[in-house]
Design an enzyme around this catalytic site. Structure first.
Site, PDB file in Angstrom:
ATOM      1  N   GLU A 174       0.881  -1.195  -0.015  1.00  0.00           N
ATOM      2  CA  GLU A 174      -0.086   0.027  -0.009  1.00  0.00           C
ATOM      3  C   GLU A 174       0.664   1.236   0.151  1.00  0.00           C
ATOM      4  O   GLU A 174       1.153   1.820   1.178  1.00  0.00           O
ATOM      5  CB  GLU A 174      -0.968   0.022   1.186  1.00  0.00           C
ATOM      6  CG  GLU A 174      -1.945   1.202   1.203  1.00  0.00           C
ATOM      7  CD  GLU A 174      -2.689   1.472   2.314  1.00  0.00           C
ATOM      8  OE1 GLU A 174      -2.900   0.599   3.124  1.00  0.00           O
ATOM      9  OE2 GLU A 174      -3.668   2.312   2.358  1.00  0.00           O
ATOM     10  N   LYS A 216      -2.409  -1.969  -3.220  1.00  0.00           N
ATOM     11  CA  LYS A 216      -3.446  -1.245  -2.893  1.00  0.00           C
ATOM     12  C   LYS A 216      -3.089   0.361  -2.842  1.00  0.00           C
ATOM     13  O   LYS A 216      -2.445   1.134  -1.949  1.00  0.00           O
ATOM     14  CB  LYS A 216      -3.540  -1.527  -1.201  1.00  0.00           C
ATOM     15  CG  LYS A 216      -4.631  -0.578  -0.375  1.00  0.00           C
ATOM     16  CD  LYS A 216      -5.245  -1.288   1.003  1.00  0.00           C
ATOM     17  CE  LYS A 216      -6.175  -0.555   1.713  1.00  0.00           C
ATOM     18  NZ  LYS A 216      -6.823  -0.818   2.511  1.00  0.00           N
ATOM     19  N   GLY A 260     -10.159   9.209   2.221  1.00  0.00           N
ATOM     20  CA  GLY A 260     -10.964  10.430   2.632  1.00  0.00           C
ATOM     21  C   GLY A 260     -11.947  11.071   1.545  1.00  0.00           C
ATOM     22  O   GLY A 260     -12.494  11.741   1.684  1.00  0.00           O
TER      23      GLY A 260
HETATM   24  P1  13P Z   1      -9.369   4.334   3.991  1.00  0.00           P
HETATM   25  O1  13P Z   1      -9.991   3.551   3.040  1.00  0.00           O
HETATM   26  O2  13P Z   1      -9.981   5.018   5.117  1.00  0.00           O
HETATM   27  O3  13P Z   1      -8.350   5.213   3.454  1.00  0.00           O
HETATM   28  O4  13P Z   1      -8.414   3.350   4.871  1.00  0.00           O
HETATM   29  C1  13P Z   1      -7.699   2.397   3.977  1.00  0.00           C
HETATM   30  C2  13P Z   1      -6.607   1.731   4.738  1.00  0.00           C
HETATM   31  O5  13P Z   1      -6.451   0.624   4.962  1.00  0.00           O
HETATM   32  C3  13P Z   1      -5.530   2.631   4.960  1.00  0.00           C
HETATM   33  O6  13P Z   1      -4.482   2.194   5.430  1.00  0.00           O
END
Ligand code: 13P
Length: 336
Positions: A174, A216, A260
């Site tokens: 991510e 991600k 967000g």
């Molecule tokens: P959000 O979808 O709230 O951005 O969170 C996803 C997430 O896993 C952040 O690390």
């Protein structure tokens, strides 16, 4: 199970991932915002409410847990991973240790957590985890992200991914380019491209199997402080172009963060991306806030009324499940 199969199960058509891995600090902020006290019992109470919602296993293929939650027992005596497994949902776990100021560029963040990771991975596997998450964050400003931030976060993401695959789990990789800032969508495209390019270079250097990861990323959006509106058709076209260009063909799929965006925006943008997807890549969701916001507000009205919060959560998960195949429509938003 082989990691390639786990990755494909995470990306099952019409299903996505629930990110319920907020650290205790972040979860406390979320609960404070709805005036519920952040006790261990309440954190479990809300999460168990989501995990036992009607048809959750039809919309969600995996749940990312936090260290506290993976070790908790649900009210029927099952551990949380057992409760998820019974619904054909894969348990996952956040394994990064959060962010700290980056050496040499203290306005930026570096994600920590490699020390002792191999041992923690063994423990989490034994507790039932089959995939993991590590989040790096990049801020956009005139001078950011620096090359230092791009390089060092890519290196640790890649080292993390290699260790996770060795432990027979699928790493969610991510790299999140934050929405904050007054930049426009083209600058987001340019920065996300540079970040992804470096990440995949480092993943290759670490000999990470591309078939056994799930990426991600953020969607390509105007900065939240730019005053510019996001047109879903443009967001979808730019996001698809960025990922087509920078993600190797062997990667099975993408599970977006919501970052967000409002719940509705996150659904609409995912739906638009799937409507124009002309690749073999699977595009789904791995949302935290965009799956939980409405349910949390509803639950906070009466934390003993699980059913009301569950119907809000199931509906949102269903909408995103439709978006994951490009079949969401505005008229489906009406809660029956
Ligand atoms: P959000 O979808 O709230 O951005 O969170 C996803 C997430 O896993 C952040 O690390």
């Amino acid at each position: 199970m082989e990691i390639e199969k786990i990755a494909l199960q995470m990306l099952t058509s019409g299903k996505g991932i629930l990110a319920a891995d907020e650290s205790t600090g972040t979860m406390t902020k979320r609960l404070d915002s709805v005036k519920v006290s952040s006790t261990e019992e309440n954190r479990l109470g809300f999460r168990e409410t989501l995990f036992t919602s009607n048809k959750v296993g039809s919309y969600v293929s995996g749940v990312i847990l936090y260290d506290e939650t993976i070790k908790q027992k649900s009210s029927n005596g099952d551990t949380i991973p057992e409760l998820l497994n019974k619904q054909n949902i894969l348990p996952g776990i956040k394994v990064d240790a959060g962010t700290k100021p980056l050496d040499g560029s203290p306005d930026e963040l570096y994600t920590d957590g490699l020390t002792g990771l191999t041992e923690r991975l063994k423990e989490y596997y034994n507790l039932g985890a089959r995939f993991t998450k590590w989040r790096a964050v990049y801020k956009i400003s005139k001078d950011h992200p620096s090359q230092n931030a791009i390089t060092n976060n890519a290196k640790s993401l890649a080292k993390y991914a290699a260790l996770v695959q060795e432990a027979n789990m699928v790493p969610i990789v991510e790299p999140e380019v934050l929405m904050d800032g007054d930049h426009d969508i083209n600058r987001c495209f340019e920065v996300t491209s540079a970040v992804l390019k470096e990440c995949f270079q480092e993943l290759k250097n670490e000999k990470v199997k591309m078939e056994g990861i799930v990426l991600k990323p953020n969607m390509i959006l105007n900065g939240a402080d730019s005053g510019l509106k996001n047109d879903p058709a443009i967001v979808a076209a730019k996001t698809l172009e960025c990922l087509k260009t920078n993600v190797p063909k062997e990667v099975p799929g993408i599970a977006f963060l919501s970052g967000g965006q409002s719940e509705l925006e996150a659904t609409i943008n995912l739906n638009e991306i799937n409507k124009i997807n002309d690749t073999k890549l699977i595009f789904t969701f791995s949302y935290g806030r965009a799956l939980q916001q409405g349910a949390l507000k509803q639950w906070a009205k009466n934390i003993h009324d699980k059913k009301a919060a569950q119907s809000v959560f199931s509906h949102r998960a269903y909408m995103n499940s439709l978006a994951a195949t490009g079949s969401w429509k505005q008229d489906k938003e009406v809660l029956s």
